[in-house]
Design an enzyme around this catalytic site. Structure first.
Site, PDB file in Angstrom:
ATOM      1  N   HIS A  21       0.827  -1.524   0.362  1.00 45.10           N
ATOM      2  CA  HIS A  21       0.097  -0.028  -0.343  1.00 45.10           C
ATOM      3  C   HIS A  21       1.059   0.789   0.341  1.00 45.10           C
ATOM      4  O   HIS A  21       2.086   1.418   1.091  1.00 45.10           O
ATOM      5  CB  HIS A  21      -0.886   0.221   1.496  1.00 45.10           C
ATOM      6  CG  HIS A  21      -2.204   1.642   1.517  1.00 45.10           C
ATOM      7  ND1 HIS A  21      -2.833   1.880   0.569  1.00 45.10           N
ATOM      8  CD2 HIS A  21      -2.034   1.593   2.682  1.00 45.10           C
ATOM      9  CE1 HIS A  21      -3.270   3.145   0.480  1.00 45.10           C
ATOM     10  NE2 HIS A  21      -2.877   2.839   2.115  1.00 45.10           N
ATOM     11  N   GLU A  45     -28.421 -10.805   3.772  1.00 45.05           N
ATOM     12  CA  GLU A  45     -28.382 -10.769   3.059  1.00 45.05           C
ATOM     13  C   GLU A  45     -27.325  -9.369   2.038  1.00 45.05           C
ATOM     14  O   GLU A  45     -27.561 -10.222   0.717  1.00 45.05           O
ATOM     15  CB  GLU A  45     -30.297 -10.620   2.895  1.00 45.05           C
ATOM     16  CG  GLU A  45     -31.338 -11.856   3.376  1.00 45.05           C
ATOM     17  CD  GLU A  45     -32.656 -11.192   2.546  1.00 45.05           C
ATOM     18  OE1 GLU A  45     -32.469 -11.140   1.166  1.00 45.05           O
ATOM     19  OE2 GLU A  45     -33.740 -11.323   3.070  1.00 45.05           O
TER      20      GLU A  45
HETATM   21  P1  NAD Z   1      -1.081  -6.563  10.083  1.00 49.03           P
HETATM   22  O1  NAD Z   1      -1.263  -5.817  10.665  1.00 49.03           O
HETATM   23  O2  NAD Z   1      -2.123  -7.923   9.486  1.00 49.03           O
HETATM   24  O3  NAD Z   1       0.542  -7.137  10.122  1.00 49.03           O
HETATM   25  C1  NAD Z   1       1.705  -6.783  11.161  1.00 49.03           C
HETATM   26  C2  NAD Z   1       2.174  -7.286  11.213  1.00 49.03           C
HETATM   27  O4  NAD Z   1       3.700  -6.532  11.674  1.00 49.03           O
HETATM   28  C3  NAD Z   1       2.264  -8.264  11.802  1.00 49.03           C
HETATM   29  O5  NAD Z   1       3.670  -9.842  11.766  1.00 49.03           O
HETATM   30  C4  NAD Z   1       3.027  -7.610  13.197  1.00 49.03           C
HETATM   31  O6  NAD Z   1       4.076  -7.910  14.217  1.00 49.03           O
HETATM   32  C5  NAD Z   1       4.174  -6.722  12.408  1.00 49.03           C
HETATM   33  N1  NAD Z   1       4.729  -5.615  13.340  1.00 49.03           N
HETATM   34  C6  NAD Z   1       4.350  -4.806  14.314  1.00 49.03           C
HETATM   35  N2  NAD Z   1       5.220  -3.994  13.968  1.00 49.03           N
HETATM   36  C7  NAD Z   1       5.890  -4.553  13.440  1.00 49.03           C
HETATM   37  C8  NAD Z   1       7.688  -3.938  14.130  1.00 49.03           C
HETATM   38  N3  NAD Z   1       8.044  -2.813  14.912  1.00 49.03           N
HETATM   39  N4  NAD Z   1       8.385  -4.922  13.054  1.00 49.03           N
HETATM   40  C9  NAD Z   1       8.794  -4.769  13.056  1.00 49.03           C
HETATM   41  N5  NAD Z   1       7.322  -5.973  12.905  1.00 49.03           N
HETATM   42  C10 NAD Z   1       6.336  -5.265  13.322  1.00 49.03           C
HETATM   43  O7  NAD Z   1      -0.570  -5.556   8.951  1.00 49.03           O
HETATM   44  P2  NAD Z   1      -1.167  -5.670   7.396  1.00 49.03           P
HETATM   45  O8  NAD Z   1      -3.044  -5.425   7.340  1.00 49.03           O
HETATM   46  O9  NAD Z   1      -1.241  -7.249   6.400  1.00 49.03           O
HETATM   47  O10 NAD Z   1      -0.750  -4.801   6.644  1.00 49.03           O
HETATM   48  C11 NAD Z   1       0.225  -4.805   5.460  1.00 49.03           C
HETATM   49  C12 NAD Z   1       0.816  -3.670   4.524  1.00 49.03           C
HETATM   50  O11 NAD Z   1      -0.148  -4.282   3.491  1.00 49.03           O
HETATM   51  C13 NAD Z   1      -0.124  -2.063   4.689  1.00 49.03           C
HETATM   52  O12 NAD Z   1       0.334  -1.195   4.565  1.00 49.03           O
HETATM   53  C14 NAD Z   1      -1.261  -2.657   4.467  1.00 49.03           C
HETATM   54  O13 NAD Z   1      -1.997  -0.889   4.182  1.00 49.03           O
HETATM   55  C15 NAD Z   1      -1.448  -3.208   3.377  1.00 49.03           C
HETATM   56  N6  NAD Z   1      -2.377  -4.041   2.273  1.00 49.03           N
HETATM   57  C16 NAD Z   1      -3.372  -5.061   3.785  1.00 49.03           C
HETATM   58  C17 NAD Z   1      -4.373  -5.705   2.991  1.00 49.03           C
HETATM   59  C18 NAD Z   1      -4.900  -6.385   4.016  1.00 49.03           C
HETATM   60  O14 NAD Z   1      -6.082  -7.156   3.630  1.00 49.03           O
HETATM   61  N7  NAD Z   1      -4.781  -6.285   5.638  1.00 49.03           N
HETATM   62  C19 NAD Z   1      -4.530  -5.861   1.401  1.00 49.03           C
HETATM   63  C20 NAD Z   1      -3.954  -4.782   0.270  1.00 49.03           C
HETATM   64  C21 NAD Z   1      -2.292  -4.448   0.812  1.00 49.03           C
END
Ligand code: NAD
Ligand code: MG
Length: 326
Positions: free
Chosen positions: A104, A227
């Site tokens: 993102h 729904e």
């Molecule tokens: P998440 O909240 O599911 O996962 C976060 C991960 O980061 C966890 O493993 C956590 O332990 C780790 N983490 C947190 N702080 C940390 C640190 N200081 N050092 C190392 N690791 C750390 O995150 P997500 O929803 O997968 O989002 C990740 C990226 O993907 C974001 O940029 C988000 O916008 C993007 N994104 C997410 C989705 C989605 O469906 N969730 C879809 C498209 C894009």
């Protein structure tokens, strides 16, 4: 649109891909890339909850500073608000000419991260949650992705990003080129105005209207929350055309005469304001300030959402829907 045939995955096969974060996207990317034959290292805090999960999945796990060493690509798959600090902590350990990858564009587009000039900076954004990215891959399919290049220091940023997208299965479904600005602004707008904010507000308002008029909460729940999935599935599979084919003439007539009275000129004006505040940085500024303050309003509003009566009625009714467990 790029497909698998347009992608040279060989350029990544012997190289190290480091995934920082092991949540929704991180776990899906790491496992898919590994199963595609890439050399994956996961970077996590040793005391964090994800460490043992990634280990149990059989992955190589190291602390972020060590994990990024020698990587051809470093993927930032932690929450957006954490990425600035994490980048600052690992930047000195990232090799010259390697690539930063995001799912993102938030941190780069709003300049929370201003990447070193020698690095490629790319985006591979799957158009679906991590669980789906993994499941589709295991079934031999893929979730479509967006690709963008913010900085092309090596001249190879795009083919590198495409190789990664093929590794997570995205190129099986098609990869569309965009920019960090377009991906970030449309993604934020979609989740705020339509997907998360708009849809839930519509559901809750519909529920409250029915219950206030004296109808049973259970009947209201089935009508406006339960729904919705059936309709969304039709839209997802075949657009407005398929939905109209399957609903009754009465429903279609009601849709056409009443829909525009609910989502009306004032809702459209509000959508435009939401978009303007995303584009001019107001939304990002407020969210960053909220995050820095420890998220007091976030928690307060989240609690209000989760304590809404529709949640209690819903939990009760869903406990009798055996099929939901799958
Ligand atoms: P998440 O909240 O599911 O996962 C976060 C991960 O980061 C966890 O493993 C956590 O332990 C780790 N983490 C947190 N702080 C940390 C640190 N200081 N050092 C190392 N690791 C750390 O995150 P997500 O929803 O997968 O989002 C990740 C990226 O993907 C974001 O940029 C988000 O916008 C993007 N994104 C997410 C989705 C989605 O469906 N969730 C879809 C498209 C894009
Ligand atoms: Mg809401």
């Amino acid at each position: 649109m790029y497909l698998e045939a347009d992608v040279d995955t060989a350029r990544l096969i012997d190289q190290q891909v480091t995934i920082l974060g092991y949540g929704s996207q991180g776990r899906a990317h790491a496992l898919n890339l590994r199963d595609s034959g890439f050399n994956v290292v996961v970077g996590l805090r040793r005391d964090g909850a994800s460490w043992s999960k990634a280990k149990a999945d059989g992955l190589v796990v190291k602390e972020p500073n060590t994990a990024v060493k020698g990587a051809a690509i470093v993927a930032f798959l932690t929450p957006d608000m954490v990425q600035k600090k994490l980048y600052a902590a690992v930047v000195d350990d990232i090799a010259d000419g390697s690539a930063l990858l995001f799912a993102h564009g938030f941190a780069v587009h709003f300049k929370l991260i201003e990447p070193r000039a020698d690095l490629d900076v790319v985006l591979i954004a799957p158009k679906g949650p991590g669980g789906l990215v993994r499941r589709q891959y295991e079934e031999g399919r893929g979730v479509p992705c967006l690709v963008a290049v913010h900085q092309d220091a090596t001249g190879n940023a795009l083919p590198l990003a495409l190789a990664y997208s093929a590794g997570i299965g995205g190129a099986r479904a098609g990869v569309i080129q965009t920019t960090f600005a377009e991906e970030t602004e449309t993604d934020l707008f979609g989740e705020q105005a339509v997907l998360c904010g708009g849809a839930t507000e519509l559901i809750v308002a519909g529920y409250e209207t029915l219950v206030a008029a004296g109808y049973q909460p259970e009947v209201a729940y089935y009508e406006v929350m339960h729904e919705l999935k059936l309709i969304v599935d039709l839209l997802h599979e075949g657009g407005l055309h398929k939905m109209h084919k399957f609903i009754s003439d009465t429903a279609a007539w009601g849709d056409m005469v009443s829909g525009p009275r609910v989502v009306n000129a004032s809702s459209r004006a509000a959508m435009q304001t939401v978009l303007t505040e995303i584009q001019d940085g107001t939304f990002a500024r407020n969210w960053i300030a909220e995050s820095k303050a420890g998220m007091p309003r976030f928690r307060e509003m989240m609690n209000a959402d989760l304590e809404h009566p529709i949640e209690k009625v819903g939990a009760d009714l869903r406990s009798r829907m055996d099929w939901l467990e799958e």
